[in-house]
Design a protein around this motif. Sequence first.
Motif, PDB file in Angstrom:
ATOM      1  N   ILE A 259       0.896  -1.268   0.143  1.00 52.26           N
ATOM      2  CA  ILE A 259      -0.025   0.010  -0.060  1.00 52.26           C
ATOM      3  C   ILE A 259       0.832   1.476  -0.064  1.00 52.26           C
ATOM      4  O   ILE A 259       0.291   2.594  -0.311  1.00 52.26           O
ATOM      5  CB  ILE A 259      -0.903   0.143   1.233  1.00 52.26           C
ATOM      6  N   SER A 260       2.375   1.187   0.422  1.00 55.53           N
ATOM      7  CA  SER A 260       3.005   2.209   0.115  1.00 55.53           C
ATOM      8  C   SER A 260       4.592   1.690   0.450  1.00 55.53           C
ATOM      9  O   SER A 260       4.706   0.379   0.494  1.00 55.53           O
ATOM     10  CB  SER A 260       2.896   3.098   1.621  1.00 55.53           C
ATOM     11  N   GLU A 261       5.420   2.569   0.043  1.00 56.71           N
ATOM     12  CA  GLU A 261       6.762   1.854   0.262  1.00 56.71           C
ATOM     13  C   GLU A 261       7.138   1.474   1.748  1.00 56.71           C
ATOM     14  O   GLU A 261       7.165   1.990   2.647  1.00 56.71           O
ATOM     15  CB  GLU A 261       7.987   3.123  -0.095  1.00 56.71           C
ATOM     16  N   GLY A 262       7.520   0.086   1.751  1.00 58.09           N
ATOM     17  CA  GLY A 262       7.776  -0.599   2.949  1.00 58.09           C
ATOM     18  C   GLY A 262       6.600  -1.131   3.677  1.00 58.09           C
ATOM     19  O   GLY A 262       6.679  -1.925   4.821  1.00 58.09           O
ATOM     20  N   ARG A 263       5.318  -0.869   3.266  1.00 57.04           N
ATOM     21  CA  ARG A 263       4.109  -1.353   4.001  1.00 57.04           C
ATOM     22  C   ARG A 263       3.329  -2.283   3.049  1.00 57.04           C
ATOM     23  O   ARG A 263       3.114  -1.975   1.879  1.00 57.04           O
ATOM     24  CB  ARG A 263       3.358  -0.187   4.668  1.00 57.04           C
ATOM     25  N   TRP A 264       2.724  -3.489   3.582  1.00 56.23           N
ATOM     26  CA  TRP A 264       1.880  -4.258   3.028  1.00 56.23           C
ATOM     27  C   TRP A 264       0.815  -4.596   3.832  1.00 56.23           C
ATOM     28  O   TRP A 264       0.795  -4.459   5.091  1.00 56.23           O
ATOM     29  CB  TRP A 264       2.576  -5.472   2.738  1.00 56.23           C
ATOM     30  N   GLN A 265      -0.360  -4.882   3.338  1.00 56.84           N
ATOM     31  CA  GLN A 265      -1.656  -5.104   3.892  1.00 56.84           C
ATOM     32  C   GLN A 265      -2.279  -6.284   3.788  1.00 56.84           C
ATOM     33  O   GLN A 265      -2.298  -6.814   2.720  1.00 56.84           O
ATOM     34  CB  GLN A 265      -2.725  -3.622   3.562  1.00 56.84           C
ATOM     35  N   THR A 266      -2.709  -6.892   4.768  1.00 51.18           N
ATOM     36  CA  THR A 266      -3.499  -8.311   4.491  1.00 51.18           C
ATOM     37  C   THR A 266      -4.517  -8.295   5.826  1.00 51.18           C
ATOM     38  O   THR A 266      -4.782  -7.140   6.514  1.00 51.18           O
ATOM     39  CB  THR A 266      -2.578  -9.674   4.676  1.00 51.18           C
ATOM     40  N   GLU A 267      -4.969  -9.451   5.992  1.00 49.36           N
ATOM     41  CA  GLU A 267      -6.311  -9.605   6.775  1.00 49.36           C
ATOM     42  C   GLU A 267      -5.897 -11.014   7.552  1.00 49.36           C
ATOM     43  O   GLU A 267      -5.313 -11.874   7.103  1.00 49.36           O
ATOM     44  CB  GLU A 267      -7.661  -9.759   6.483  1.00 49.36           C
ATOM     45  N   ASP A 268      -6.423 -11.259   9.069  1.00 46.69           N
ATOM     46  CA  ASP A 268      -6.309 -12.368   9.633  1.00 46.69           C
ATOM     47  C   ASP A 268      -7.757 -12.989   9.348  1.00 46.69           C
ATOM     48  O   ASP A 268      -8.358 -12.757   8.490  1.00 46.69           O
ATOM     49  CB  ASP A 268      -6.070 -12.260  10.998  1.00 46.69           C
ATOM     50  N   HIS A 269      -7.704 -14.241   9.688  1.00 46.80           N
ATOM     51  CA  HIS A 269      -8.864 -15.321   9.633  1.00 46.80           C
ATOM     52  C   HIS A 269     -10.259 -14.645  10.029  1.00 46.80           C
ATOM     53  O   HIS A 269     -11.413 -14.846   9.636  1.00 46.80           O
ATOM     54  CB  HIS A 269      -8.885 -16.507  10.433  1.00 46.80           C
ATOM     55  N   ASP A 270     -10.376 -13.660  10.899  1.00 47.02           N
ATOM     56  CA  ASP A 270     -11.486 -12.976  11.565  1.00 47.02           C
ATOM     57  C   ASP A 270     -11.847 -11.612  10.615  1.00 47.02           C
ATOM     58  O   ASP A 270     -12.689 -10.843  10.873  1.00 47.02           O
ATOM     59  CB  ASP A 270     -11.225 -12.633  12.874  1.00 47.02           C
ATOM     60  N   GLY A 271     -11.131 -11.469   9.554  1.00 43.27           N
ATOM     61  CA  GLY A 271     -11.101 -10.285   8.842  1.00 43.27           C
ATOM     62  C   GLY A 271     -10.351  -8.977   9.437  1.00 43.27           C
ATOM     63  O   GLY A 271     -10.577  -7.763   8.953  1.00 43.27           O
ATOM     64  N   ASN A 272      -9.479  -8.898  10.557  1.00 43.52           N
ATOM     65  CA  ASN A 272      -8.785  -7.996  10.993  1.00 43.52           C
ATOM     66  C   ASN A 272      -7.859  -7.585  10.164  1.00 43.52           C
ATOM     67  O   ASN A 272      -6.910  -8.374   9.667  1.00 43.52           O
ATOM     68  CB  ASN A 272      -8.424  -8.104  12.586  1.00 43.52           C
ATOM     69  N   ARG A 273      -7.740  -6.149   9.584  1.00 43.45           N
ATOM     70  CA  ARG A 273      -6.688  -5.803   8.912  1.00 43.45           C
ATOM     71  C   ARG A 273      -5.379  -5.799   9.667  1.00 43.45           C
ATOM     72  O   ARG A 273      -5.316  -5.379  10.937  1.00 43.45           O
ATOM     73  CB  ARG A 273      -7.010  -4.193   8.436  1.00 43.45           C
ATOM     74  N   ILE A 274      -4.292  -5.941   8.847  1.00 45.21           N
ATOM     75  CA  ILE A 274      -3.018  -6.105   9.476  1.00 45.21           C
ATOM     76  C   ILE A 274      -1.961  -5.170   8.630  1.00 45.21           C
ATOM     77  O   ILE A 274      -2.005  -5.535   7.157  1.00 45.21           O
ATOM     78  CB  ILE A 274      -2.222  -7.485   9.477  1.00 45.21           C
TER      79      ILE A 274
END
Length: 292
Positions: A259-274
């Motif tokens: 999503i930016s330089e040095g940062r990636w975004q994902t989710e856990d199994h409950d849908g919480n953003r990480i």
Amino acid sequence: MEKQPCGEDECVDSGAETGGSEYSRMSSTSSELSVEGIQDPFLVSVHIITDPGESKTLQQAIDKLLAWIHPDLQLFRVSERRVPRKRRKPVKAGVCQPALAVILFLQEEYGEEPILQLHETFQRPPWHYHHTELMHGKFLPYMPCSQDFYTLAPETPLWAIRPVHYGKEMIRFTIYCRNENFVDILKLYELILKRPMCQKKADFCVFPVYSNMEIDIQFSLKKLPKGQVPVRTESAVLEFRVKDVGQLVPLLPNPCSPISEGRWQTEDHDGNRILLQILHLFKIIIVPQMED
């Protein structure tokens, strides 16, 4: 706002009772908690997103609270979204369990005044009362046999304070998990944190994040009863520093994208953003120990 203690089926133990337990007596060595031999106090942090014009007030409230433990621990970053967020219809506090909580454990040996002052801080804006949990164990005369939880803004973490009978002061991040996803979520965060658990029960586990002579920072998971679904804190995102996101991405359960330089975004199994921060782009700052 009138306090409404939660019934047994509405609210669950946050894990706050385990502060000062036998597990907090464990002395974690640098090698156990380090990335290539260096401890990172900011391995886990929280990014809070608020409506325009509110970030300064919320940031000051958080900084004032954390200053009681350590003034250099900037673990929370508040920023503003461009357009005010449309709020979901509010539900009763006892029915909704936010997925993220922050528990501050304060040392009793400094006396009752700091703990009582922090309780008073929670009674004033921008803090809002959320719910009360009944607690078990030994309590000092000035402490109620319950745990009050507060929030700063809608869709942000729960906050609470708790006295520590012995051991160090502590900051603990807790994620509440759906019952059926608990085991998978535990494996996911174990993969991200690369830390050995210092405590594990059937419905609760604790990972050490950072430790020095004065404070501990911990990350924990709490399994909710069957049928209870945690509410995602849409205005707060957990951030983790990772050494190699390329090796991690194929092992994650959900898509992970930059999503930016040095940062990636994902989710856990409950849908919480990480958010995953690439470690080599950040300078690790060693938090100095407080003087007596």
